[in-house]
Scaffold this motif. Structure first.
Motif, PDB file in Angstrom:
ATOM      1  N   ALA A 263       0.503   8.348  -0.339  1.00 32.15           N
ATOM      2  CA  ALA A 263      -0.474   9.034  -0.736  1.00 32.15           C
ATOM      3  C   ALA A 263      -1.030   7.412  -1.830  1.00 32.15           C
ATOM      4  N   GLY A 264      -2.132   7.249  -1.400  1.00 33.51           N
ATOM      5  CA  GLY A 264      -3.157   5.644  -1.710  1.00 33.51           C
ATOM      6  C   GLY A 264      -4.199   6.188  -1.384  1.00 33.51           C
ATOM      7  N   GLY A 275     -10.819   5.317   4.228  1.00 33.41           N
ATOM      8  CA  GLY A 275     -10.529   5.964   5.470  1.00 33.41           C
ATOM      9  C   GLY A 275      -9.964   6.838   5.340  1.00 33.41           C
ATOM     10  N   GLY A 276      -8.815   7.231   4.245  1.00 38.17           N
ATOM     11  CA  GLY A 276      -8.577   8.457   4.052  1.00 38.17           C
ATOM     12  C   GLY A 276      -7.292   8.460   3.079  1.00 38.17           C
ATOM     13  N   GLY A 277      -6.481   9.213   2.316  1.00 35.64           N
ATOM     14  CA  GLY A 277      -5.718   9.391   1.394  1.00 35.64           C
ATOM     15  C   GLY A 277      -4.377   8.882   1.805  1.00 35.64           C
ATOM     16  N   THR A 278      -4.005   7.763   3.413  1.00 37.93           N
ATOM     17  CA  THR A 278      -2.417   7.370   2.750  1.00 37.93           C
ATOM     18  C   THR A 278      -2.836   6.216   3.492  1.00 37.93           C
ATOM     19  N   LEU A 279      -1.741   5.291   3.051  1.00 39.85           N
ATOM     20  CA  LEU A 279      -1.925   4.014   2.649  1.00 39.85           C
ATOM     21  C   LEU A 279      -0.836   3.213   4.180  1.00 39.85           C
ATOM     22  N   PRO A 290      -6.799   8.738   6.895  1.00 42.39           N
ATOM     23  CA  PRO A 290      -7.042   9.972   7.235  1.00 42.39           C
ATOM     24  C   PRO A 290      -5.086  11.027   7.538  1.00 42.39           C
ATOM     25  N   ASP A 291      -4.967   9.845   8.444  1.00 44.29           N
ATOM     26  CA  ASP A 291      -3.606  11.116   8.646  1.00 44.29           C
ATOM     27  C   ASP A 291      -2.814  10.969   8.197  1.00 44.29           C
ATOM     28  N   PRO A 292      -2.514  12.258   7.597  1.00 43.69           N
ATOM     29  CA  PRO A 292      -0.666  12.051   6.588  1.00 43.69           C
ATOM     30  C   PRO A 292       0.376  11.868   7.146  1.00 43.69           C
ATOM     31  N   THR A 293       0.994  11.901   8.768  1.00 46.20           N
ATOM     32  CA  THR A 293       1.608  10.925   8.917  1.00 46.20           C
ATOM     33  C   THR A 293       0.986   9.663   9.691  1.00 46.20           C
ATOM     34  N   ALA A 294       0.688   9.143   9.401  1.00 46.22           N
ATOM     35  CA  ALA A 294       0.078   7.916   9.501  1.00 46.22           C
ATOM     36  C   ALA A 294       0.465   7.357  10.874  1.00 46.22           C
ATOM     37  N   ALA A 295      -0.059   7.800  12.177  1.00 45.34           N
ATOM     38  CA  ALA A 295       0.448   7.996  13.548  1.00 45.34           C
ATOM     39  C   ALA A 295      -0.707   7.619  14.137  1.00 45.34           C
ATOM     40  N   ALA A 296      -2.029   8.182  13.654  1.00 44.28           N
ATOM     41  CA  ALA A 296      -3.317   7.963  14.149  1.00 44.28           C
ATOM     42  C   ALA A 296      -4.860   6.900  13.334  1.00 44.28           C
ATOM     43  N   PHE A 297      -6.055   6.666  13.435  1.00 44.06           N
ATOM     44  CA  PHE A 297      -7.145   6.883  13.414  1.00 44.06           C
ATOM     45  C   PHE A 297      -7.375   5.436  11.920  1.00 44.06           C
ATOM     46  N   ILE A 342      -7.453  -0.502  -4.882  1.00 41.16           N
ATOM     47  CA  ILE A 342      -6.821  -0.061  -4.297  1.00 41.16           C
ATOM     48  C   ILE A 342      -5.334   0.790  -5.628  1.00 41.16           C
ATOM     49  N   ALA A 343      -5.561   1.833  -5.057  1.00 40.46           N
ATOM     50  CA  ALA A 343      -5.338   2.696  -5.815  1.00 40.46           C
ATOM     51  C   ALA A 343      -3.828   3.844  -5.344  1.00 40.46           C
ATOM     52  N   THR A 344      -2.712   4.345  -5.909  1.00 42.91           N
ATOM     53  CA  THR A 344      -1.772   4.500  -5.859  1.00 42.91           C
ATOM     54  C   THR A 344      -0.023   5.232  -6.920  1.00 42.91           C
ATOM     55  N   HIS A 345       0.440   5.377  -6.492  1.00 43.36           N
ATOM     56  CA  HIS A 345       1.942   5.844  -7.382  1.00 43.36           C
ATOM     57  C   HIS A 345       2.056   4.619  -7.890  1.00 43.36           C
ATOM     58  N   ARG A 346       2.340   5.216  -9.230  1.00 47.61           N
ATOM     59  CA  ARG A 346       3.182   3.569  -9.965  1.00 47.61           C
ATOM     60  C   ARG A 346       4.085   3.122  -9.079  1.00 47.61           C
TER      61      ARG A 346
END
Length: 400
Positions: A263-264, A275-279, A290-297, A342-346
């Motif tokens: 997530a980020g 572009g979405g909530g996944t880095l 935006p795909d949580p599985t990072a498989a597309a887009f 770029i924001a993400t968990h520490r």
């Protein structure tokens, strides 16, 4: 180029004027209500208590239910009914007086706890200013719920609770409104005054309900306010001292051996932002999706994106920046002079740094830029040496 020199600086969301005005109006209303209770309500209750305590029995043939003297008449209990909606046990006693007048009064406790409170029992009721104040069930007068003694206590408790609530409410909304103009506004600036105000909101009513007089209640409340203010001041000074200086966080880039996603968000005036909530990161590769599985887009960041520094979350960060329950970090970057965040968990920030770390270019035969400059000087060809030196320091190919 420093982060303060980037174009398109970030600003927080504008303060809501309507919310600030509503908070101010509510705070003023609380102060006015407290002032009204202290100026009118409490003195009036104290005056009624004094009048009741000094009232004398009515003379024979004089007085009545609405008089200022204590008027006593005989009555018979018709029936009793327990009040179940109240937390403290209360029950109603329905009586028929000697002149046929039917009414009711309430007593604390339950019928089983009050001997003599049974249907058909002969009792005496005492009126003062239109209400039954005491009931004699054969064991001496028993005060009813209409007893005016100490009626000032709940009024004083409400006033002492409203006094600190008003500034706490105003400060909360003022801080929320001012926060977007202070990039290093810390949550402690809201929490510490809020803690002090809530403490006084509890201590004030407690002092009003547990002390023998109004003066003693104010003395206890004043001492509590001084103690709470001292504690809050010490805590605030300590937290401010901790917040001093540069807030850059030193993190070592992680060595990536494969692709990771988590997530980020990327924020800024660049095509790959939002572009979405996944880095998605890999060696020399960063993308959003935006795909949580990072498989597309996937939306890939270009090789011109350069990391500047890691810092805590700022209140001035743009809307949409994830918080990660206060455990997030922000990486300030620049892309051709444009500010990018770029924001993400520490725990994932080292992976982002590893993705943005440029791979080292292999050394050319002859020893790199220094050898190239030296060879150029020996050959007398300054232009060739300068080009060779730039190639040695370019930092490798950009990411695909």
């Amino acid at each position: 180029m420093s982060s303060t020199e980037l174009s398109a600086p970030f600003t927080g969301p504008p303060a809501s004027r309507g919310a600030k005005r509503a908070a101010l109006v509510l705070a003023v209303a609380c102060l006015l209500a407290a002032a009204g209770l202290l100026a009118i309500g409490v003195p009036g209750a104290l005056a009624d208590e004094h009048a009741f305590r000094t009232a004398s029995p009515c003379a024979a043939g004089r007085g009545g239910r609405d008089g200022d003297c204590l008027w006593t008449t005989g009555a018979r209990i018709d029936h009793v009914r327990r009040e179940t909606a109240k937390r403290s046990p209360v029950f109603w006693v329905y009586v028929v007086e000697s002149d046929g007048h039917a009414t009711r009064t309430s007593l604390r406790g339950t019928p089983s706890q009050v001997p003599g409170a049974r249907p058909g029992a002969r009792i005496e009721v005492t009126y003062w200013r239109g209400q039954i104040r005491t009931v004699d069930l054969g064991q001496g007068p028993r005060y009813t719920k209409a007893d005016p003694r100490e009626d000032h206590r709940p009024l004083l408790a409400a006033a002492l609770g409203l006094l600190p609530f008003a500034p706490v409410l105003w400060w909360g909304w003022y801080w929320v409104g001012r926060r977007p103009r202070s990039r290093r506004a810390g949550a402690w600036q809201l929490v510490v005054p809020l803690f002090g105000g809530l403490s006084l909101m509890l201590l004030g009513p407690l002092a009003a309900l547990s002390t023998p007089s109004v003066g003693r209640a104010f003395a206890v409340f004043g001492a509590a306010a001084a103690a709470v203010a001292l504690v809050c001041a010490v805590v605030a000074l300590f937290l401010r001292w901790r917040q001093r200086g540069d807030d850059t966080i030193a993190l070592a880039p992680a060595a990536l051996t494969g692709e990771r996603h988590f997530a980020g968000a990327v924020l800024g005036d660049v095509p790959y932002a939002g572009g979405g909530g996944t880095l998605v990161v890999a060696p020399g590769y960063l993308a959003t999706t935006p795909d949580p599985t990072a498989a597309a887009f996937r939306n890939e960041a270009p090789g011109t994106l350069r990391a500047l520094r890691v810092r805590p979350l700022y209140w001035t960060d743009p809307q949409g920046r994830p918080d990660f329950r206060g455990r997030g970090l922000v990486l300030e970057c620049e892309d051709a002079g444009t500010a990018v965040l770029i924001a993400t968990h520490r725990k994932h920030m080292p992976l982002v740094l590893g993705a943005l770390r440029r791979p080292q270019a292999p050394e050319e035969p002859g020893g790199g830029s220094g050898d190239a400059d030296a060879g150029a000087a020996d050959a007398g060809d300054a232009d060739a040496g300068g080009a060779h030196g730039a190639a040695g320091t370019a930092g490798g190919p950009s990411r695909s």
